[in-house]
Design an enzyme around this catalytic site. Structure first.
Site, PDB file in Angstrom:
ATOM      1  N   LYS A  74       0.807  -1.232   0.000  1.00 10.63           N
ATOM      2  CA  LYS A  74       0.000   0.000   0.000  1.00 10.63           C
ATOM      3  C   LYS A  74       0.839   1.281   0.000  1.00 10.63           C
ATOM      4  O   LYS A  74       0.433   2.289  -0.569  1.00 10.63           O
ATOM      5  CB  LYS A  74      -0.955  -0.001   1.199  1.00 10.63           C
ATOM      6  CG  LYS A  74      -2.136  -0.936   1.036  1.00 10.63           C
ATOM      7  CD  LYS A  74      -3.070  -0.793   2.224  1.00 10.63           C
ATOM      8  CE  LYS A  74      -4.433  -1.356   1.922  1.00 10.63           C
ATOM      9  NZ  LYS A  74      -5.429  -0.978   2.927  1.00 10.63           N
ATOM     10  N   ASP A  86      -4.780  13.570  -3.464  1.00  6.61           N
ATOM     11  CA  ASP A  86      -4.409  14.256  -2.214  1.00  6.61           C
ATOM     12  C   ASP A  86      -4.640  13.351  -1.009  1.00  6.61           C
ATOM     13  O   ASP A  86      -3.840  13.295  -0.089  1.00  6.61           O
ATOM     14  CB  ASP A  86      -5.256  15.536  -2.037  1.00  6.61           C
ATOM     15  CG  ASP A  86      -4.834  16.611  -3.018  1.00  6.61           C
ATOM     16  OD1 ASP A  86      -3.774  16.451  -3.653  1.00  6.61           O
ATOM     17  OD2 ASP A  86      -5.585  17.590  -3.177  1.00  6.61           O
ATOM     18  N   GLY A 249     -18.498  -2.861  10.623  1.00  9.75           N
ATOM     19  CA  GLY A 249     -17.442  -2.634   9.638  1.00  9.75           C
ATOM     20  C   GLY A 249     -17.697  -3.154   8.230  1.00  9.75           C
ATOM     21  O   GLY A 249     -17.006  -2.748   7.294  1.00  9.75           O
TER      22      GLY A 249
END
Ligand code: NAP
Length: 281
Positions: A74, A86, A249
């Site tokens: 990642k 951004d 989640g």
């Protein structure tokens, strides 16, 4: 070859990581591909760090539209990308890559988007503006959540973590609205929080239960547990006993996949009960 024959080439995308077998992304994307009868494939690839750059270039050459990125790539993919959004730059990690026709790599991070969208799905009128949040955990997901909360108007984010130095780094990177709360004093600091978030792996099957007391939480606080296995965690059960609102989640996991699917397969998938059930089975 006859130049008049135009092939209907399937849309291609996938996920790269090492290990890769734990990833739920292939199940989710292939469920949507089949549901919407899209001529496309989503394929998991086990890619080691040494092979990261060459594997991505090969996928581009094969006509892939992009990939999801999981552990341990990642952060490394940011240096390979031609452009970085951004939010991915702020988080310091990407989970979604888009490949352009000219072979350029665009990196994004959709974890924070998935977190916010999950709350909005569950509580459509939820207003993040001016709220105070307390995040337990300082790993990759805590960083993405803190950044998304600030972007969505939250007034203050406190981060508390067993290893304080990791919370300190996030606070330094994300600016003055993000502060460090000591792990030992978090049970008292919780009184100020409108949003209480478990972004540790505590409560996940095979991991210790969430260990921090939440009995002093405000009656109006919302408790969000990003752990999705089990679907209803002990923390959520405890919060419900205290009559606090909870959000689990699984919706974050599904929502973080939406921007990639839209881009690669040209279709916005709908998140419904069928999707949720299929993913947890
Ligand atoms: P990570 O980077 O490995 O971070 C793990 C965090 O959990 C760290 O802050 C760590 O504290 C803390 N922790 C682990 N065991 C603990 C314990 N026994 N006591 C106290 N703190 C403990 O992981 P991550 O990627 O942020 O993911 C965290 C959790 O969120 C995982 O369960 C993952 O499955 C889940 N998750 C869900 C979604 C979703 O879409 N719903 C997305 C991403 C992650 P230390 O720093 O002290 O080690």
């Amino acid at each position: 070859m006859d130049k008049n024959i135009t092939e209907k080439v399937p849309y291609l995308a996938g996920v790269i990581g090492h290990p890769i077998s734990h990833s739920k992304s292939p199940k989710l994307h292939n469920f949507w591909l089949s549901k919407y009868e899209i001529n496309g494939f989503y394929i998991p690839f086990s890619v080691t760090t040494e092979n990261l750059k060459t594997s991505i270039k090969s996928l581009i050459n094969l006509g892939f539209n992009g990939v999801n990125v999981t552990i341990p790539h990642k952060t490394n993919v940011l240096s390979i990308a031609d452009s970085v959004t951004d939010r991915a730059a702020l988080i310091g990690a990407a989970n979604t890559l888009y490949f352009s026709r000219s072979g350029k790599i665009h990196a994004d991070n959709t974890d924070g988007y998935g977190f916010i969208q999950n709350i909005i799905d569950e509580i459509p009128d939820y207003d993040f503006y001016d709220k105070v949040a307390l995040i337990y955990g300082a790993g990759g997901s805590a960083r993405a959540i803190a950044s998304a909360l600030i972007s969505n108007g939250v007034k203050e984010v406190g981060i508390t973590n067993r290893t304080r130095s990791k919370a300190q780094i996030i606070s330094e990177n994300l600016g003055a609205k993000v502060s460090v709360i000591d792990w030992r004093t978090a049970p008292e600091t919780i009184v100020k929080a409108d949003l209480i978030i478990n972004a540790t792996s505590m409560g996940m099957i095979g991991q210790p239960e969430f260990s921090q007391p939440i009995s002093r939480a405000k009656k109006t606080a919302l408790v969000v547990d990003i752990v999705y296995n089990p679907l209803i965690t002990e923390l959520m059960k405890e919060a419900e006993k205290l009559k606090l609102k909870t959000v689990g989640g699984i919706g974050m996991l599904i929502n973080q996949a939406v921007p990639g699917f839209e881009h690669w397969f040209q279709k916005t998938p709908i998140i419904d009960e069928e999707t949720r059930k299929f993913i947890v089975e």
